[in-house]
Design a protein around this motif. Structure first.
Motif, PDB file in Angstrom:
ATOM      1  N   TYR A  90       1.120  -0.719  -1.420  1.00  0.00           N
ATOM      2  CA  TYR A  90       1.412  -2.152  -1.494  1.00  0.00           C
ATOM      3  C   TYR A  90       0.885  -2.622  -2.840  1.00  0.00           C
ATOM      4  O   TYR A  90      -0.322  -2.712  -3.042  1.00  0.00           O
ATOM      5  CB  TYR A  90       0.772  -2.889  -0.314  1.00  0.00           C
ATOM      6  CG  TYR A  90       1.418  -2.476   0.978  1.00  0.00           C
ATOM      7  CD1 TYR A  90       2.660  -2.982   1.329  1.00  0.00           C
ATOM      8  CD2 TYR A  90       0.840  -1.530   1.812  1.00  0.00           C
ATOM      9  CE1 TYR A  90       3.304  -2.566   2.485  1.00  0.00           C
ATOM     10  CE2 TYR A  90       1.466  -1.113   2.970  1.00  0.00           C
ATOM     11  CZ  TYR A  90       2.701  -1.638   3.305  1.00  0.00           C
ATOM     12  OH  TYR A  90       3.339  -1.221   4.438  1.00  0.00           O
ATOM     13  N   ARG A  92       0.857  -5.374  -4.518  1.00  0.00           N
ATOM     14  CA  ARG A  92       0.116  -6.624  -4.698  1.00  0.00           C
ATOM     15  C   ARG A  92      -1.328  -6.471  -4.224  1.00  0.00           C
ATOM     16  O   ARG A  92      -2.175  -7.297  -4.530  1.00  0.00           O
ATOM     17  CB  ARG A  92       0.753  -7.743  -3.876  1.00  0.00           C
ATOM     18  CG  ARG A  92       2.068  -8.232  -4.409  1.00  0.00           C
ATOM     19  CD  ARG A  92       2.616  -9.305  -3.465  1.00  0.00           C
ATOM     20  NE  ARG A  92       4.042  -9.465  -3.645  1.00  0.00           N
ATOM     21  CZ  ARG A  92       4.874  -9.822  -2.692  1.00  0.00           C
ATOM     22  NH1 ARG A  92       4.440 -10.053  -1.467  1.00  0.00           N
ATOM     23  NH2 ARG A  92       6.141  -9.954  -2.937  1.00  0.00           N
ATOM     24  N   PHE A  93      -1.577  -5.424  -3.441  1.00  0.00           N
ATOM     25  CA  PHE A  93      -2.920  -5.207  -2.897  1.00  0.00           C
ATOM     26  C   PHE A  93      -3.786  -4.464  -3.906  1.00  0.00           C
ATOM     27  O   PHE A  93      -3.281  -3.722  -4.748  1.00  0.00           O
ATOM     28  CB  PHE A  93      -2.856  -4.338  -1.641  1.00  0.00           C
ATOM     29  CG  PHE A  93      -2.407  -5.041  -0.390  1.00  0.00           C
ATOM     30  CD1 PHE A  93      -1.849  -6.302  -0.424  1.00  0.00           C
ATOM     31  CD2 PHE A  93      -2.543  -4.419   0.849  1.00  0.00           C
ATOM     32  CE1 PHE A  93      -1.444  -6.938   0.738  1.00  0.00           C
ATOM     33  CE2 PHE A  93      -2.135  -5.048   2.010  1.00  0.00           C
ATOM     34  CZ  PHE A  93      -1.582  -6.297   1.954  1.00  0.00           C
ATOM     35  N   ASN A  98      -5.371  -1.505   0.113  1.00  0.00           N
ATOM     36  CA  ASN A  98      -4.401  -0.509   0.577  1.00  0.00           C
ATOM     37  C   ASN A  98      -5.043   0.437   1.578  1.00  0.00           C
ATOM     38  O   ASN A  98      -4.468   0.734   2.626  1.00  0.00           O
ATOM     39  CB  ASN A  98      -3.867   0.299  -0.613  1.00  0.00           C
ATOM     40  CG  ASN A  98      -2.587  -0.295  -1.181  1.00  0.00           C
ATOM     41  OD1 ASN A  98      -1.530  -0.187  -0.567  1.00  0.00           O
ATOM     42  ND2 ASN A  98      -2.690  -0.923  -2.336  1.00  0.00           N
ATOM     43  N   THR A 133      -5.481  -4.626  -8.581  1.00  0.00           N
ATOM     44  CA  THR A 133      -4.196  -4.431  -7.892  1.00  0.00           C
ATOM     45  C   THR A 133      -3.553  -3.178  -8.495  1.00  0.00           C
ATOM     46  O   THR A 133      -3.686  -2.919  -9.691  1.00  0.00           O
ATOM     47  CB  THR A 133      -3.256  -5.635  -8.080  1.00  0.00           C
ATOM     48  OG1 THR A 133      -3.198  -5.928  -9.465  1.00  0.00           O
ATOM     49  CG2 THR A 133      -3.734  -6.842  -7.324  1.00  0.00           C
TER      50      THR A 133
ATOM     51  N   LYS B  11      -1.962  -7.809   7.451  1.00  0.00           N
ATOM     52  CA  LYS B  11      -1.344  -7.256   6.233  1.00  0.00           C
ATOM     53  C   LYS B  11      -0.242  -8.175   5.705  1.00  0.00           C
ATOM     54  O   LYS B  11      -0.156  -8.438   4.494  1.00  0.00           O
ATOM     55  CB  LYS B  11      -0.807  -5.857   6.550  1.00  0.00           C
ATOM     56  CG  LYS B  11      -0.050  -5.175   5.449  1.00  0.00           C
ATOM     57  CD  LYS B  11       1.401  -5.335   5.722  1.00  0.00           C
ATOM     58  CE  LYS B  11       2.312  -4.629   4.856  1.00  0.00           C
ATOM     59  NZ  LYS B  11       3.703  -4.979   5.056  1.00  0.00           N
ATOM     60  N   GLU B  12       0.591  -8.709   6.587  1.00  0.00           N
ATOM     61  CA  GLU B  12       1.694  -9.581   6.164  1.00  0.00           C
ATOM     62  C   GLU B  12       1.156 -10.867   5.527  1.00  0.00           C
ATOM     63  O   GLU B  12       1.650 -11.302   4.488  1.00  0.00           O
ATOM     64  CB  GLU B  12       2.593  -9.939   7.353  1.00  0.00           C
ATOM     65  CG  GLU B  12       3.346  -8.758   7.946  1.00  0.00           C
ATOM     66  CD  GLU B  12       4.360  -8.148   7.003  1.00  0.00           C
ATOM     67  OE1 GLU B  12       4.955  -8.879   6.202  1.00  0.00           O
ATOM     68  OE2 GLU B  12       4.543  -6.916   7.044  1.00  0.00           O
ATOM     69  N   ARG B  14      -1.733 -11.295   4.183  1.00  0.00           N
ATOM     70  CA  ARG B  14      -2.382 -10.943   2.915  1.00  0.00           C
ATOM     71  C   ARG B  14      -1.329 -10.802   1.807  1.00  0.00           C
ATOM     72  O   ARG B  14      -1.558 -11.199   0.668  1.00  0.00           O
ATOM     73  CB  ARG B  14      -3.159  -9.639   3.090  1.00  0.00           C
ATOM     74  CG  ARG B  14      -4.333  -9.553   2.178  1.00  0.00           C
ATOM     75  CD  ARG B  14      -5.376  -8.563   2.590  1.00  0.00           C
ATOM     76  NE  ARG B  14      -6.343  -8.455   1.511  1.00  0.00           N
ATOM     77  CZ  ARG B  14      -7.315  -9.314   1.303  1.00  0.00           C
ATOM     78  NH1 ARG B  14      -7.489 -10.323   2.111  1.00  0.00           N
ATOM     79  NH2 ARG B  14      -8.141  -9.147   0.281  1.00  0.00           N
ATOM     80  N   GLU B  15      -0.190 -10.215   2.167  1.00  0.00           N
ATOM     81  CA  GLU B  15       0.896 -10.068   1.177  1.00  0.00           C
ATOM     82  C   GLU B  15       1.414 -11.436   0.721  1.00  0.00           C
ATOM     83  O   GLU B  15       1.693 -11.618  -0.461  1.00  0.00           O
ATOM     84  CB  GLU B  15       2.043  -9.246   1.765  1.00  0.00           C
ATOM     85  CG  GLU B  15       1.780  -7.746   1.700  1.00  0.00           C
ATOM     86  CD  GLU B  15       3.057  -6.952   1.593  1.00  0.00           C
ATOM     87  OE1 GLU B  15       3.801  -6.936   2.578  1.00  0.00           O
ATOM     88  OE2 GLU B  15       3.308  -6.365   0.523  1.00  0.00           O
ATOM     89  N   GLN B  19       0.986 -13.174  -3.296  1.00  0.00           N
ATOM     90  CA  GLN B  19       2.239 -13.279  -4.065  1.00  0.00           C
ATOM     91  C   GLN B  19       2.009 -13.835  -5.467  1.00  0.00           C
ATOM     92  O   GLN B  19       2.706 -13.484  -6.391  1.00  0.00           O
ATOM     93  CB  GLN B  19       3.228 -14.171  -3.321  1.00  0.00           C
ATOM     94  CG  GLN B  19       4.252 -13.364  -2.559  1.00  0.00           C
ATOM     95  CD  GLN B  19       5.175 -14.223  -1.746  1.00  0.00           C
ATOM     96  OE1 GLN B  19       5.024 -15.435  -1.690  1.00  0.00           O
ATOM     97  NE2 GLN B  19       6.133 -13.597  -1.103  1.00  0.00           N
ATOM     98  N   SER B  75       9.499  -9.630   4.397  1.00  0.00           N
ATOM     99  CA  SER B  75       8.725  -8.688   5.189  1.00  0.00           C
ATOM    100  C   SER B  75       9.514  -7.422   5.524  1.00  0.00           C
ATOM    101  O   SER B  75       9.003  -6.312   5.371  1.00  0.00           O
ATOM    102  CB  SER B  75       8.271  -9.400   6.463  1.00  0.00           C
ATOM    103  OG  SER B  75       7.644  -8.509   7.320  1.00  0.00           O
ATOM    104  N   GLU B  79       9.878  -4.450   2.513  1.00  0.00           N
ATOM    105  CA  GLU B  79       9.174  -3.203   2.844  1.00  0.00           C
ATOM    106  C   GLU B  79      10.061  -1.995   2.512  1.00  0.00           C
ATOM    107  O   GLU B  79       9.594  -0.987   1.998  1.00  0.00           O
ATOM    108  CB  GLU B  79       8.818  -3.199   4.324  1.00  0.00           C
ATOM    109  CG  GLU B  79       7.849  -2.133   4.751  1.00  0.00           C
ATOM    110  CD  GLU B  79       6.401  -2.606   4.840  1.00  0.00           C
ATOM    111  OE1 GLU B  79       5.566  -1.925   4.250  1.00  0.00           O
ATOM    112  OE2 GLU B  79       6.109  -3.619   5.484  1.00  0.00           O
TER     113      GLU B  79
END
Lengths: 311, 246
Positions: A90, A92-93, A98, A133, B11-12, B14-15, B19, B75, B79
């Motif tokens: 991921y 952005r993480f 992650n 990130t 997790k969602e 956090r995403e 952004q 989402s 993914e």
């Protein structure tokens, strides 16, 4: 844990008119590194997907860690780790996030999660960059992080789909060393697909070669070399010409002759007896400067198998 | 399963909040700005009218639908577009856990933000325009808004799942879903206008005569049935063996 980590019986998968995996019979001993070699499109990834229960076989069956891939795929995934075709991070993480996400998926408790993430990132030299990130990281660093993710929950079996693909030789060697110390050190079984035959030779106790879904050979790299590649000699000198090559091939002990960058490479069908070969070369007027005797590499075996199959 | 669904929600969310690059910036743009606009600025400007207008409840139903629609495409299609789906599918999570986790995250964000904005709006109106009186929305209106917006959000989420799984990119999924939602909205308005006068009169008599509770029950029942239908379709579609071949 069962002695055989992976067993497939006539495992087959069809996609429309294409047979991606064709009657695969394999056994992988627990606690070993198994190399699964083959050219692009040979069925390696499809096999991994079937072993993880992500794809159903069209026919045949497979058992992973004693569990059936059709009926117990959830349990298989619960005790396996996987690094598939790309790092799949991921972006952005941060690196830590992650790993934290996947550690939560594996239900690792908060204290152990922190400890394990620290241990893995430290080992891989990424601890100082854990808050960054990953979007701007190099491919090698991302791949290292993906390895850490696959190993987080100390899986009994790890699937690695071309883990060093796209890495420069230094990064690939570093990743191999990390995998060796982390996965093998933990006693896990590793199922590794790779194009890198030198990597397979160094890293794997047994290898299998697959092409167009069919298993061509399986065994220890040394066994395959002696069965398929035999012994070889490399002659440096001057005066090699087509007549010399033809005369050498007429000798019963010579299986092949080839000129590579001005060097003569001779493949032997059995024992590598150099005396008659050198004598013939001298008779034919070749100025022999150096002769090296050695075993065929796994790459030679692989190419031989591919040529045999094409023929 | 609840714990795993919560992991997916974590997790969602956090995403979403990452952004903008930083967590703080994400929280500001995804929560603080909408809350400030819908929960403080607009009620402040509208005054008492904000709590009495018939448009306000409609806004609280539509707002979460559009928020959910945006998030659900990101989402699911996101993914797959970013190639993280296969690794997630190779984990121990069940198909349904991933599906419900993603739906719960989208609905929780959209619906939660709408309800929080409504609550904040009430506080703002009372603080700025109350002058000693307590301005409240009717309890029935609050219940209707909460129930209908939740069901409508779930509908947008499940439709979004189905569209995202067929779309090649996030953008394509968002465009298709937005056009579908606008089609439903404008289709409803223009469709109503195109009805023969006697039908319109019948509809008006029926709904004007009916109790708000009855109308809500009918509308809610229809939405619930559609929710169940689309969620079942999403469950049938969201299966490893099918997703891995997409």
């Amino acid at each position: 844990m069962p002695e055989i980590a992976i067993r497939t019986e006539e495992l087959t998968r069809d996609f429309a008119n294409v047979r991606a995996v064709d009657g695969l019979n394999l056994e992988v001993e627990a606690g070993t590194v198994f190399g699964f070699l083959g050219p692009n499109g040979s069925g390696k990834t499809t096999t991994i997907r079937m072993l993880l229960g992500l794809l159903e076989p069209s026919s045949g069956r497979a058992e992973v860690l004693g569990l059936d891939t059709r009926t117990q795929s959830g349990q298989i995934r619960a005790i396996s780790g996987a690094l598939l075709e790309n790092p799949a991070l991921y972006e952005r993480f941060s690196a830590e996030d992650n790993l934290d996400f996947y550690a939560r998926i594996w239900r690792i408790g908060a204290a152990e999660r922190r400890m394990r993430i620290r241990q893995l990132l430290n080992h891989l030299g990424l601890w100082e960059r854990r808050k960054e990130t990953v979007v701007k990281w190099s491919r090698g660093m991302k791949q290292k992080l993906a390895v850490a993710r696959a190993l987080l929950h100390r899986p009994a079996l790890i699937f690695l789909d071309e883990p060093t693909a796209g890495l420069d030789p230094v990064a690939a060697a570093a990743l191999r060393a990390d995998l060796e110390s982390l996965a093998v050190g933990d006693g896990a079984t590793v199922f590794l697909t790779t194009h890198n035959l030198a990597e397979a030779e160094k890293f794997c106790r047994r290898v299998a070669v697959i092409r167009e879904g069919k298993l061509l050979a399986v065994g220890h790299p040394d066994e395959l070399r002696s069965q398929r590649g035999g012994l070889k000699a490399e002659v440096l000198g001057r005066g090699f010409n087509p007549e010399v090559l033809l005369a050498l091939r007429a000798l019963p002990l010579v299986a092949s002759t080839e000129l590579q960058n001005g060097r003569l490479v001779i493949g032997f069908s059995g024992k590598a007896d150099l005396a008659p070969v050198v004598a013939l070369l001298v008779t034919l007027g070749v100025q022999v400067e150096e002769v090296h005797k050695g075993k065929a590499s796994l790459e030679d075996v692989f190419l031989t198998l591919m040529e045999e199959e094409t023929a | 399963m609840i714990r795993d669904i919560w992991t997916m929600v974590w997790k969602e969310w956090r995403e979403i909040f990452l952004q903008r690059g930083t967590f703080r910036g994400g929280v500001f743009s995804a929560i603080v700005i909408p809350l400030g606009l819908l929960g403080i600025f607009i009620p402040w400007q509208e005054g008492r009218h904000w709590a009495q207008s018939a448009i306000t409840p409609v806004l609280w139903v539509w707002l979460p639908v559009f928020l959910v629609a945006t998030m659900i495409c990101e989402s699911f299609a996101g993914e797959r577009e970013r190639k993280t789906l296969e690794t997630l599918l190779a984990s121990r999570l069940a198909d349904r856990t991933i599906l419900f986790g993603k739906i719960a995250a989208a609905v929780g964000y959209g619906w939660g933000l709408a309800i929080a904005s409504m609550a904040l709006g009430l506080i703002t109106v009372n603080l700025v325009h109350g002058h000693g009186d307590l301005i409240l929305l009717p309890a029935q209106t609050i219940l209707v808004v909460c129930a209908i917006s939740l069901l409508a959000s779930a509908l947008a989420a499940s439709a979004g799942v189905l569209i995202s799984l067929r779309a090649a990119t996030v953008r394509q999924a968002q465009q298709t879903l937005s056009l579908s939602l606008m089609g439903i909205m404008f289709g409803g308005v223009f469709g109503l206008q195109a009805l023969p006068p006697e039908w319109k009169a019948w509809l008006f008599r029926t709904f004007a005569g009916a109790h708000l509770g009855t109308t809500t029950l009918i509308g809610g029942g229809v939405l619930l049935a559609l929710d169940l239908l689309l969620i079942s379709a999403a469950m049938a579609r969201f299966q490893r063996a099918r997703l891995i071949l997409d």
